[in-house]
Design a protein around this motif. Structure first.
Motif, PDB file in Angstrom:
ATOM      1  N   ILE A 156     -12.587   2.937  -3.501  1.00 28.44           N
ATOM      2  CA  ILE A 156     -11.434   3.833  -3.409  1.00 28.44           C
ATOM      3  C   ILE A 156     -10.490   3.564  -4.570  1.00 28.44           C
ATOM      4  CG2 ILE A 156      -9.490   4.578  -1.985  1.00 28.44           C
ATOM      5  CD1 ILE A 156     -12.229   5.297  -0.844  1.00 28.44           C
ATOM      6  N   ALA A 157     -10.312   2.295  -4.897  1.00 25.71           N
ATOM      7  CA  ALA A 157      -9.419   1.930  -5.991  1.00 25.71           C
ATOM      8  C   ALA A 157      -9.947   2.420  -7.330  1.00 25.71           C
ATOM      9  CB  ALA A 157      -9.212   0.419  -6.012  1.00 25.71           C
ATOM     10  N   TYR A 158     -11.182   2.043  -7.661  1.00 21.05           N
ATOM     11  CA  TYR A 158     -11.626   2.310  -9.032  1.00 21.05           C
ATOM     12  C   TYR A 158     -12.040   3.759  -9.252  1.00 21.05           C
ATOM     13  CZ  TYR A 158     -16.795   2.296  -8.515  1.00 21.05           C
ATOM     14  OH  TYR A 158     -18.103   2.596  -8.208  1.00 21.05           O
ATOM     15  N   ILE A 159     -12.512   4.438  -8.210  1.00 25.52           N
ATOM     16  CA  ILE A 159     -12.900   5.839  -8.384  1.00 25.52           C
ATOM     17  C   ILE A 159     -11.679   6.747  -8.383  1.00 25.52           C
ATOM     18  CG2 ILE A 159     -14.135   7.775  -7.306  1.00 25.52           C
ATOM     19  CD1 ILE A 159     -16.190   5.694  -6.300  1.00 25.52           C
ATOM     20  N   SER A 160     -10.656   6.390  -7.599  1.00 24.93           N
ATOM     21  CA  SER A 160      -9.561   7.335  -7.404  1.00 24.93           C
ATOM     22  C   SER A 160      -8.168   6.785  -7.672  1.00 24.93           C
ATOM     23  CB  SER A 160      -9.610   7.886  -5.970  1.00 24.93           C
ATOM     24  OG  SER A 160      -8.620   8.850  -5.794  1.00 24.93           O
ATOM     25  N   ILE A 161      -7.775   5.722  -6.979  1.00 27.89           N
ATOM     26  CA  ILE A 161      -6.363   5.340  -6.960  1.00 27.89           C
ATOM     27  C   ILE A 161      -5.898   4.726  -8.274  1.00 27.89           C
ATOM     28  CG2 ILE A 161      -4.590   3.999  -5.763  1.00 27.89           C
ATOM     29  CD1 ILE A 161      -5.837   6.365  -4.160  1.00 27.89           C
ATOM     30  N   THR A 162      -6.585   3.695  -8.761  1.00 29.16           N
ATOM     31  CA  THR A 162      -6.125   3.045  -9.993  1.00 29.16           C
ATOM     32  C   THR A 162      -6.354   3.920 -11.215  1.00 29.16           C
ATOM     33  OG1 THR A 162      -8.239   1.873 -10.304  1.00 29.16           O
ATOM     34  CG2 THR A 162      -6.525   0.752  -9.020  1.00 29.16           C
ATOM     35  N   THR A 163      -7.319   4.830 -11.132  1.00 29.97           N
ATOM     36  CA  THR A 163      -7.574   5.755 -12.243  1.00 29.97           C
ATOM     37  C   THR A 163      -6.797   7.053 -12.102  1.00 29.97           C
ATOM     38  OG1 THR A 163      -9.490   6.595 -11.019  1.00 29.97           O
ATOM     39  CG2 THR A 163      -9.901   4.853 -12.632  1.00 29.97           C
ATOM     40  N   ASN A 164      -6.179   7.257 -10.935  1.00 31.13           N
ATOM     41  CA  ASN A 164      -5.440   8.495 -10.641  1.00 31.13           C
ATOM     42  C   ASN A 164      -6.318   9.710 -10.943  1.00 31.13           C
ATOM     43  OD1 ASN A 164      -2.936   9.394  -9.554  1.00 31.13           O
ATOM     44  ND2 ASN A 164      -2.344  10.179 -11.561  1.00 31.13           N
ATOM     45  N   ASN A 165      -7.538   9.666 -10.428  1.00 28.54           N
ATOM     46  CA  ASN A 165      -8.549  10.641 -10.817  1.00 28.54           C
ATOM     47  C   ASN A 165      -8.873  11.665  -9.738  1.00 28.54           C
ATOM     48  OD1 ASN A 165     -10.720  11.936 -12.105  1.00 28.54           O
ATOM     49  ND2 ASN A 165     -12.182  10.461 -11.295  1.00 28.54           N
ATOM     50  N   VAL A 166      -9.218  11.214  -8.515  1.00 29.07           N
ATOM     51  CA  VAL A 166      -9.744  12.132  -7.505  1.00 29.07           C
ATOM     52  C   VAL A 166      -8.681  12.518  -6.489  1.00 29.07           C
ATOM     53  CG1 VAL A 166     -11.561  12.538  -5.795  1.00 29.07           C
ATOM     54  CG2 VAL A 166     -12.018  11.088  -7.792  1.00 29.07           C
ATOM     55  N   PHE A 167      -8.021  11.534  -5.882  1.00 28.04           N
ATOM     56  CA  PHE A 167      -7.020  11.821  -4.858  1.00 28.04           C
ATOM     57  C   PHE A 167      -5.973  10.726  -4.795  1.00 28.04           C
ATOM     58  CE2 PHE A 167     -10.651   9.810  -2.570  1.00 28.04           C
ATOM     59  CZ  PHE A 167     -10.036   8.664  -2.093  1.00 28.04           C
ATOM     60  N   GLN A 168      -4.868  11.083  -4.131  1.00 31.03           N
ATOM     61  CA  GLN A 168      -3.788  10.169  -3.790  1.00 31.03           C
ATOM     62  C   GLN A 168      -3.267  10.599  -2.421  1.00 31.03           C
ATOM     63  OE1 GLN A 168      -2.794   7.463  -5.225  1.00 31.03           O
ATOM     64  NE2 GLN A 168      -3.253   7.567  -7.423  1.00 31.03           N
ATOM     65  N   PRO A 169      -2.406   9.803  -1.800  1.00 29.91           N
ATOM     66  CA  PRO A 169      -1.804  10.230  -0.528  1.00 29.91           C
ATOM     67  C   PRO A 169      -1.093  11.566  -0.672  1.00 29.91           C
ATOM     68  CG  PRO A 169      -1.347   7.915  -0.945  1.00 29.91           C
ATOM     69  CD  PRO A 169      -1.967   8.451  -2.200  1.00 29.91           C
ATOM     70  N   VAL A 170      -1.142  12.371   0.389  1.00 25.17           N
ATOM     71  CA  VAL A 170      -0.583  13.711   0.312  1.00 25.17           C
ATOM     72  C   VAL A 170       0.917  13.676   0.041  1.00 25.17           C
ATOM     73  CG1 VAL A 170      -0.388  13.853   2.845  1.00 25.17           C
ATOM     74  CG2 VAL A 170      -0.434  15.948   1.470  1.00 25.17           C
ATOM     75  N   ASP A 171       1.668  12.879   0.816  1.00 21.15           N
ATOM     76  CA  ASP A 171       3.112  12.702   0.642  1.00 21.15           C
ATOM     77  C   ASP A 171       3.564  11.699   1.692  1.00 21.15           C
ATOM     78  OD1 ASP A 171       3.383  14.155   3.093  1.00 21.15           O
ATOM     79  OD2 ASP A 171       3.558  16.047   1.996  1.00 21.15           O
TER      80      ASP A 171
END
Length: 425
Positions: free
Chosen positions: A247-262
């Motif tokens: 989850i971190a490397y594919i999306s969160i730390t790279t800000n690539n796929v998803f983040q929390p909605v709000d």
């Protein structure tokens, strides 16, 4: 997580359905791999790698699928087509969706490979090693089954050509049976040389039994097993720079796929966390706008828990409420509401006043649901919760999820004539 050996037999199955094993004749046979101590322990090690690492893993695909289906996540990049389909849901979610396909196929592979480990555990001569390997494999087989029935209406328990599909109740019963067989071995399951794991076996088996009994509607056993979990003990999937948190490397730390909605965490306004809820700063980077995830997902080497202490407390709260024991349900609910970050082994604390709402079964269950969604944010359990608490369903006014169940992947339907019709939504 250390680098670990996975038998070639396991790897050749990754992209196949549950119905047939397609083995490379140039590779070691199944009998050769599982006929040695090293092969059995290597296969056991491989289960954790298959479950938790990379984009094909159940860790990535359950957190991602569940997050979009229940509106916990926002899509960052329209180029991520499969995640984009999940974010829309309904009829847009296709049977070719790779997140859904990976979730299905990997869980079936892990179910099958876990059973092979269990079947060959007598290759080991040490009682401690036998117990450890059997419990380890049982955990992964049970998780594979309980994960599948959170997303699909029925699941094949047998691995065979044109396998028939079994009911949700039968699958949950089988998962409980697997864990109950492992339970008497827990005191002996203290590890094996070469077995690489960050899972606490005893507490994980108890936690999975509590979770599964709750899903099955057996509230007495859910209470019993949730109460047996030592809430001070961690049980996690561990990661390192090579085997990274997906989850971190594919999306969160790279800000690539998803983040929390709000800051609502995907909840309707009436249930959204208050600004004073300490859990917001655990899961959401303080001051981030748009919101950015922290918690277990802001570092490639952060561990992801198999269960949370708060889940066990809320299992007891929900079970007592469903049994109409509202005073005891409130006692458990208030443990979560008033818990400080310092009192939680992972640092998750709401630090709120006790519940002050209506003392009725519907009101208390709604508050329990609300706290499950906040306490266990991005845990992949919200879709199951949303159905169990009878929250507004997909296709209805005020829908809180965009699908009720997932369609069966083409990879299964094209190879199994017994695949059921897809759910409408």
């Amino acid at each position: 997580m250390k680098k670990i050996f996975i038998p070639i037999v396991a790897l050749t199955m990754l992209l196949t359905s549950c119905n047939e094993d397609y083995l490379d004749p140039t590779k070691p046979s199944q009998e050769l791999v599982f006929g040695t101590r090293e092969g059995v322990i290597g296969a056991a090690n491989g289960l954790q790698l298959l479950w938790s690492v990379d984009r094909t893993s159940p860790v990535y695909n359950t957190i991602t699928g569940n997050g979009f289906t229940t509106k916990e996540l926002r899509l960052l990049n329209a180029g991520n087509v499969d995640e984009g389909e999940l974010s829309v849901g309904g009829g847009v979610l296709s049977t070719k969706n790779q997140v859904v396909n990976n979730l299905w196929s990997q869980c079936l592979v892990i179910k099958s490979e876990s059973q092979k480990v269990i079947d060959n555990v007598n290759v080991l001569t040490s009682d401690t090693e036998k117990a450890s390997i059997l419990v380890h494999a049982s955990i992964f087989k049970a998780m594979a089954l309980t994960t599948l029935v959170q997303y699909f209406q029925s699941v094949p328990l047998k691995t065979a050509k044109n396998a028939t599909f079994d009911s949700r109740a039968d699958v949950l019963t089988e998962a409980i049976k697997i864990l109950k067989v492992a339970e008497p071995l827990l005191d002996k399951a203290t590890g094996a040389t070469g077995l690489v794991t960050s899972i606490n076996y005893k507490n994980t088996v108890y936690a999975l039994l509590a979770r599964t009994y709750l899903m099955a509607g057996d509230y007495d056993n859910a209470i019993t097993y949730a109460g047996m979990v030592d809430l001070s003990v961690k049980s996690v999937f561990a990661f390192d720079p090579i085997s990274a948190n997906p989850i971190a490397y594919i999306s969160i730390t790279t800000n690539n796929v998803f983040q929390p909605v709000d800051l609502t965490l995907g909840l309707p306004a009436a249930l959204a966390p208050s600004n004073s809820d300490g859990r917001l700063n655990f899961y959401i980077k303080p001051g981030s706008n748009p919101t950015v995830a922290t918690g277990f997902f802001d570092s490639n080497t952060k561990s992801i828990p198999l269960y949370l202490p708060g889940e066990m407390i809320l299992i007891k709260a929900e079970s007592y409420a469903r049994k109409d024991n509202l005073p005891q349900a409130l006692i458990e609910l208030n443990k979560v509401l008033t818990k400080t970050s310092g009192a939680d082994t992972y640092g998750i604390g709401a630090n709120l006043p006790p519940y002050a709402g209506a003392v009725t079964k519907p009101a208390i269950l709604t508050e329990i649901y609300r706290n499950r969604c906040i306490e266990m944010y991005m845990s992949s359990l919200k879709l199951e919760d949303s159905r169990r608490f009878d929250r507004p369903a997909a296709g209805t006014s005020g829908a809180e999820r965009n699908r009720n169940w997932y369609p069966y992947p083409d990879s299964e339907r094209n190879n199994n004539t017994n695949t059921p019709a897809d759910p409408a939504i």
